[in-house]
Scaffold this active site. Structure first.
Site, PDB file in Angstrom:
ATOM      1  N   GLU A   1      -9.691   3.996  -7.776  1.00 45.36           N
ATOM      2  CA  GLU A   1      -8.665   4.807  -8.419  1.00 45.36           C
ATOM      3  C   GLU A   1      -8.730   4.636  -9.933  1.00 45.36           C
ATOM      4  OE1 GLU A   1      -4.730   4.701  -6.526  1.00 45.36           O
ATOM      5  OE2 GLU A   1      -5.661   3.507  -4.933  1.00 45.36           O
TER       6      GLU A   1
ATOM      7  N   ASP B   1      -6.710   7.379   1.637  1.00 38.98           N
ATOM      8  CA  ASP B   1      -5.920   8.482   2.191  1.00 38.98           C
ATOM      9  C   ASP B   1      -6.175   9.798   1.463  1.00 38.98           C
ATOM     10  OD1 ASP B   1      -4.600   7.678  -0.126  1.00 38.98           O
ATOM     11  OD2 ASP B   1      -2.683   7.274   0.864  1.00 38.98           O
ATOM     12  N   THR B   2      -6.344   9.756   0.133  1.00 40.98           N
ATOM     13  CA  THR B   2      -6.631  10.991  -0.595  1.00 40.98           C
ATOM     14  C   THR B   2      -7.978  11.586  -0.194  1.00 40.98           C
ATOM     15  OG1 THR B   2      -7.686   9.847  -2.463  1.00 40.98           O
ATOM     16  CG2 THR B   2      -5.306  10.172  -2.581  1.00 40.98           C
TER      17      THR B   2
ATOM     18  N   GLY C   1       2.309   2.984  -2.193  1.00 43.82           N
ATOM     19  CA  GLY C   1       3.491   3.001  -3.036  1.00 43.82           C
ATOM     20  C   GLY C   1       4.647   2.161  -2.550  1.00 43.82           C
TER      21      GLY C   1
ATOM     22  N   GLU D   1      -6.920   0.800  -9.419  1.00 40.22           N
ATOM     23  CA  GLU D   1      -6.982  -0.021  -8.209  1.00 40.22           C
ATOM     24  C   GLU D   1      -8.232   0.317  -7.419  1.00 40.22           C
ATOM     25  OE1 GLU D   1      -2.185  -0.684  -7.385  1.00 40.22           O
ATOM     26  OE2 GLU D   1      -3.371   0.510  -5.986  1.00 40.22           O
TER      27      GLU D   1
ATOM     28  N   SER E   1       0.845  -1.190   0.000  1.00 38.67           N
ATOM     29  CA  SER E   1       0.000   0.000   0.000  1.00 38.67           C
ATOM     30  C   SER E   1       0.878   1.236   0.000  1.00 38.67           C
ATOM     31  CB  SER E   1      -0.908   0.015   1.241  1.00 38.67           C
ATOM     32  OG  SER E   1      -0.133   0.113   2.415  1.00 38.67           O
TER      33      SER E   1
ATOM     34  N   ARG F   1       3.940   9.705   7.634  1.00 39.05           N
ATOM     35  CA  ARG F   1       2.850  10.678   7.556  1.00 39.05           C
ATOM     36  C   ARG F   1       2.271  10.864   8.949  1.00 39.05           C
ATOM     37  NH1 ARG F   1      -0.829   8.921   3.056  1.00 39.05           N
ATOM     38  NH2 ARG F   1      -1.810   7.564   4.587  1.00 39.05           N
TER      39      ARG F   1
END
Length: 402
Positions: free
Chosen positions: A268, A290-291, A163, A283, A161, A370
């Site tokens: 996505e 998160d976005t 990236g 995906e 996840s 993050r």
């Protein structure tokens, strides 16, 4: 399925949250607001959702026996997976044999947490447009098949996840390094990758799609900027051409209906307005994305509130968009568990009256992590984006060992 919500000690409604990061924390808050008793579980103690839940559990969720033991001990009314690193095979077995209620379903969690499963479903079963791809379980298989997609291409672990383990392969010399990274950073102990042909797209979006008791609902498209597959900023408010919007909704509706269950799905999509195929499926995550943290300021119901209402069998109704908005992830680099946040007042002054900040409360940093998000609503997405970037730049985070 609809729940009779009760918080009486003898008959309380209990949710087991598998994954207790920043997204799980917001889900826990929304559950608690509706009187649900939350047990927050993660692989480490003091995770963000544990700080707002009534109970917590620390286990390796990839261990099927330990996961089963926890579920049998908690006896939850609903199990809510929030991360990929879970023994989903155990959830599937318990759903089939014992009627365990998993969000959206255990089979959907199993399918979407593995890129091989979801890509096969989308491309080969549902005939949705995707990038060219192949799967490989060894370096030799990658070398033998890479001409199918050509250069440049992207290699990802089938289980990861944000990236993690992702690389761009520009020449044959990059294959070994990409393979090693995918194997090292992938989750689930699987030495298997997906290699995708590069899609020449103008924009990547997340279309939050909610499957609820009163039907399928869509939020406005969320545009985002990623670095190495990890979200840095997202914004919501810009509209798509009608034909592209309809195609995005068709693709999302098709795959969400195939997966079933109630909850929010982060679909996505690649937008290619100049190409013959204008929208390409990328995906899907069967949980808040998160976005989608931008919805904490852009909508009357955030993605977390929508997820909880849907999974509890409650109607969604109308989703009210409040205005052009943006979010910026606060990425912190360092080593230690003594974390101090400075200049939040200055950051919020930059954002103005329609701005906010969320500090996740993660207990430590090792490398880059993050740790928060800046939020702002403004007259346009460009203005909102400019402000959240400035807000992020104003915040100073100091990390040290205690």
């Amino acid at each position: 399925m609809s729940f009779i919500l009760t918080n009486s000690p003898q008959h309380r409604t209990t949710a087991l949250l598998l994954g207790s990061g920043e997204l799980g924390k917001e889900v826990a808050i929304e559950l608690v607001r509706l009187g649900v008793h939350v047990v927050a579980c993660d692989r480490y103690d003091f995770a963000p959702a544990m700080q707002v839940a009534q109970e917590k559990a620390v286990i390796n969720m990839k261990d099927g026996a330990k996961l089963r033991d926890l579920i049998e001990r908690v006896k939850p009314d609903v199990v809510i997976p929030e991360i990929e690193a879970i023994a989903t095979e155990t959830l599937v077995q318990m759903e089939e044999e014992e009627g365990l209620h998993v969000v959206p379903t255990a089979k959907a969690a199993f399918t979407t947490m593995n890129r091989k499963q979801i890509r096969t479903l989308a491309a080969e079963t549902l005939n949705l447009p995707t990038s060219p791809y192949f799967f490989a379980s060894s370096l030799e298989e990658v070398v033998a098949q890479i001409d199918k997609v050509g250069y440049p291409c992207i290699m990802k672990p089938v289980m990861s996840s944000s990236g993690k383990g992702q690389s761009t392969i520009k020449t044959p010399d990059d294959i070994q390094k990409a393979w090693d990274k995918a194997c090292h950073e992938g989750r689930g102990g699987m030495a298997e990758v997906i290699v995708e042909g590069m899609v020449r797209f103008e924009q990547e979006i997340t279309l939050l799609t909610i499957r609820a008791s009163d039907g399928i609902h869509f939020c406005r498209p969320i545009f985002h900027h990623q670095v190495n597959g990890d979200y840095h900023e997202s914004w919501q408010g810009d509209l798509l051409p009608e034909d592209m919007q309809q195609e995005c909704e068709r693709i999302a509706h098709t795959v969400v209906e195939a997966l079933g269950g109630y909850g929010i799905f982060g679909v996505e999509l690649f937008l290619c307005p100049q190409a013959e195929t204008k929208v390409i499926f990328s995906e899907l995550s069967p949980r808040p994305h998160d976005t989608g943290m931008v919805t904490m300021i852009s909508q009357d119901q955030s993605e977390f509130a929508l997820h909880v209402r849907a999974l509890l069998g409650l109607p969604i109704g109308e989703i009210t968009f409040m205005g052009p908005s943006a979010s910026a992830a606060l990425l912190v680099e360092g080593e230690g568990n003594n974390i101090a946040y400075h200049n939040l007042a200055a950051a919020l002054k930059i954002g103005g009256s329609h701005s906010n900040a969320r500090i996740f409360g993660k207990p430590e940093v090792h490398g880059e992590r993050r740790m928060g998000v800046m939020l702002c609503r403004a007259g346009s997405t460009a203005e909102a984006l400019e402000k959240v970037k400035a807000m992020r730049a104003a915040v100073e985070v100091k990390v040290s060992a205690s």
